[in-house]
Scaffold this motif. Structure first.
Motif, PDB file in Angstrom:
ATOM      1  N   VAL A 164       0.844  -1.196   0.000  1.00  0.00           N
ATOM      2  CA  VAL A 164       0.000   0.000   0.000  1.00  0.00           C
ATOM      3  C   VAL A 164       0.880   1.246   0.000  1.00  0.00           C
ATOM      4  O   VAL A 164       0.698   2.145  -0.827  1.00  0.00           O
ATOM      5  CB  VAL A 164      -0.960  -0.003   1.209  1.00  0.00           C
ATOM      6  CG1 VAL A 164      -1.694   1.322   1.315  1.00  0.00           C
ATOM      7  CG2 VAL A 164      -1.951  -1.153   1.100  1.00  0.00           C
ATOM      8  N   THR A 165       1.840   1.304   0.906  1.00  0.00           N
ATOM      9  CA  THR A 165       2.659   2.512   1.047  1.00  0.00           C
ATOM     10  C   THR A 165       3.573   2.740  -0.156  1.00  0.00           C
ATOM     11  O   THR A 165       3.927   3.879  -0.442  1.00  0.00           O
ATOM     12  CB  THR A 165       3.482   2.478   2.350  1.00  0.00           C
ATOM     13  OG1 THR A 165       4.342   1.330   2.349  1.00  0.00           O
ATOM     14  CG2 THR A 165       2.562   2.429   3.567  1.00  0.00           C
ATOM     15  N   ALA A 166       3.917   1.663  -0.882  1.00  0.00           N
ATOM     16  CA  ALA A 166       4.767   1.799  -2.078  1.00  0.00           C
ATOM     17  C   ALA A 166       3.957   2.051  -3.347  1.00  0.00           C
ATOM     18  O   ALA A 166       4.524   2.207  -4.427  1.00  0.00           O
ATOM     19  CB  ALA A 166       5.630   0.556  -2.254  1.00  0.00           C
ATOM     20  N   GLY A 167       2.629   2.067  -3.233  1.00  0.00           N
ATOM     21  CA  GLY A 167       1.798   2.340  -4.403  1.00  0.00           C
ATOM     22  C   GLY A 167       1.560   1.133  -5.297  1.00  0.00           C
ATOM     23  O   GLY A 167       1.128   1.295  -6.441  1.00  0.00           O
ATOM     24  N   VAL A 168       1.832  -0.074  -4.807  1.00  0.00           N
ATOM     25  CA  VAL A 168       1.563  -1.274  -5.608  1.00  0.00           C
ATOM     26  C   VAL A 168       0.061  -1.412  -5.840  1.00  0.00           C
ATOM     27  O   VAL A 168      -0.378  -1.676  -6.952  1.00  0.00           O
ATOM     28  CB  VAL A 168       2.124  -2.538  -4.915  1.00  0.00           C
ATOM     29  CG1 VAL A 168       1.704  -3.802  -5.663  1.00  0.00           C
ATOM     30  CG2 VAL A 168       3.638  -2.455  -4.795  1.00  0.00           C
ATOM     31  N   PHE A 169      -0.712  -1.201  -4.791  1.00  0.00           N
ATOM     32  CA  PHE A 169      -2.162  -1.340  -4.898  1.00  0.00           C
ATOM     33  C   PHE A 169      -2.810  -0.017  -5.286  1.00  0.00           C
ATOM     34  O   PHE A 169      -2.569   1.012  -4.669  1.00  0.00           O
ATOM     35  CB  PHE A 169      -2.768  -1.804  -3.580  1.00  0.00           C
ATOM     36  CG  PHE A 169      -2.385  -3.200  -3.165  1.00  0.00           C
ATOM     37  CD1 PHE A 169      -2.126  -4.191  -4.093  1.00  0.00           C
ATOM     38  CD2 PHE A 169      -2.301  -3.530  -1.827  1.00  0.00           C
ATOM     39  CE1 PHE A 169      -1.783  -5.476  -3.710  1.00  0.00           C
ATOM     40  CE2 PHE A 169      -1.974  -4.813  -1.420  1.00  0.00           C
ATOM     41  CZ  PHE A 169      -1.710  -5.786  -2.365  1.00  0.00           C
ATOM     42  N   ALA A 170      -3.648  -0.072  -6.312  1.00  0.00           N
ATOM     43  CA  ALA A 170      -4.432   1.094  -6.707  1.00  0.00           C
ATOM     44  C   ALA A 170      -5.677   1.208  -5.846  1.00  0.00           C
ATOM     45  O   ALA A 170      -6.190   2.306  -5.619  1.00  0.00           O
ATOM     46  CB  ALA A 170      -4.835   0.974  -8.175  1.00  0.00           C
ATOM     47  N   ARG A 171      -6.152   0.049  -5.371  1.00  0.00           N
ATOM     48  CA  ARG A 171      -7.386  -0.001  -4.601  1.00  0.00           C
ATOM     49  C   ARG A 171      -7.316  -1.153  -3.616  1.00  0.00           C
ATOM     50  O   ARG A 171      -6.747  -2.204  -3.930  1.00  0.00           O
ATOM     51  CB  ARG A 171      -8.537  -0.247  -5.564  1.00  0.00           C
ATOM     52  CG  ARG A 171      -9.816   0.392  -5.214  1.00  0.00           C
ATOM     53  CD  ARG A 171     -10.817   0.365  -6.339  1.00  0.00           C
ATOM     54  NE  ARG A 171     -10.917  -0.932  -7.012  1.00  0.00           N
ATOM     55  CZ  ARG A 171     -12.042  -1.442  -7.451  1.00  0.00           C
ATOM     56  NH1 ARG A 171     -13.169  -0.772  -7.301  1.00  0.00           N
ATOM     57  NH2 ARG A 171     -12.068  -2.587  -8.064  1.00  0.00           N
ATOM     58  N   THR A 172      -7.879  -0.963  -2.436  1.00  0.00           N
ATOM     59  CA  THR A 172      -7.949  -2.042  -1.452  1.00  0.00           C
ATOM     60  C   THR A 172      -9.349  -2.111  -0.866  1.00  0.00           C
ATOM     61  O   THR A 172     -10.092  -1.125  -0.892  1.00  0.00           O
ATOM     62  CB  THR A 172      -6.944  -1.835  -0.295  1.00  0.00           C
ATOM     63  OG1 THR A 172      -7.244  -0.606   0.369  1.00  0.00           O
ATOM     64  CG2 THR A 172      -5.507  -1.836  -0.798  1.00  0.00           C
ATOM     65  N   ILE A 173      -9.665  -3.271  -0.353  1.00  0.00           N
ATOM     66  CA  ILE A 173     -10.931  -3.469   0.349  1.00  0.00           C
ATOM     67  C   ILE A 173     -10.684  -4.479   1.468  1.00  0.00           C
ATOM     68  O   ILE A 173      -9.880  -5.391   1.319  1.00  0.00           O
ATOM     69  CB  ILE A 173     -12.046  -3.945  -0.612  1.00  0.00           C
ATOM     70  CG1 ILE A 173     -13.389  -3.956   0.099  1.00  0.00           C
ATOM     71  CG2 ILE A 173     -11.726  -5.288  -1.212  1.00  0.00           C
ATOM     72  CD1 ILE A 173     -14.577  -4.103  -0.821  1.00  0.00           C
ATOM     73  N   VAL A 174     -11.375  -4.280   2.562  1.00  0.00           N
ATOM     74  CA  VAL A 174     -11.326  -5.208   3.689  1.00  0.00           C
ATOM     75  C   VAL A 174     -12.762  -5.584   4.043  1.00  0.00           C
ATOM     76  O   VAL A 174     -13.611  -4.706   4.188  1.00  0.00           O
ATOM     77  CB  VAL A 174     -10.621  -4.576   4.917  1.00  0.00           C
ATOM     78  CG1 VAL A 174     -10.578  -5.568   6.070  1.00  0.00           C
ATOM     79  CG2 VAL A 174      -9.218  -4.094   4.561  1.00  0.00           C
TER      80      VAL A 174
END
Length: 99
Positions: free
Chosen positions: A81-91
């Motif tokens: 997340v902090t490195a910008g790998v994910f454009a979007r997340t959901i939990v």
């Protein structure tokens, strides 16, 4: 309770993913050592266990946390997340039924 944490990769994020992978795996291993990790892994961008330069389309982690807020905070601090790998997340809360 278990929570499913899903991250969708940003375009052209394979290099950032690989650079962040050791820290990401260390955090997952910490959950595993605590007995809180149910499953974790990436989703190849193509129909192959080794997608090579095609990379990945995202990742799934299912782990135990005390609350949804705690799971969201854990994911927010993940290197992907902090490195910008994910454009979007959901939990989402997850109820294990099988096996």
């Amino acid at each position: 309770m278990y929570y499913a944490m899903i991250g969708e990769d940003a375009p052209d994020s394979l290099e950032a993913r690989m650079a962040s992978r050791p820290e990401h795996l260390a955090r997952l291993n910490a959950l595993k050592d605590q007995g809180r990790l149910l499953i974790a892994g990436p989703c190849p961008a193509i129909d192959s266990p080794d997608p090579g330069p095609a990379g990945f389309s995202g990742s799934l982690v299912v782990a135990e946390f005390a609350s949804l807020a705690e799971a969201e905070a854990w994911l927010a601090d993940d290197p992907y997340v902090t490195a910008g790998v994910f454009a979007r997340t959901i939990v989402k809360p997850f109820k294990k039924v099988l096996p």
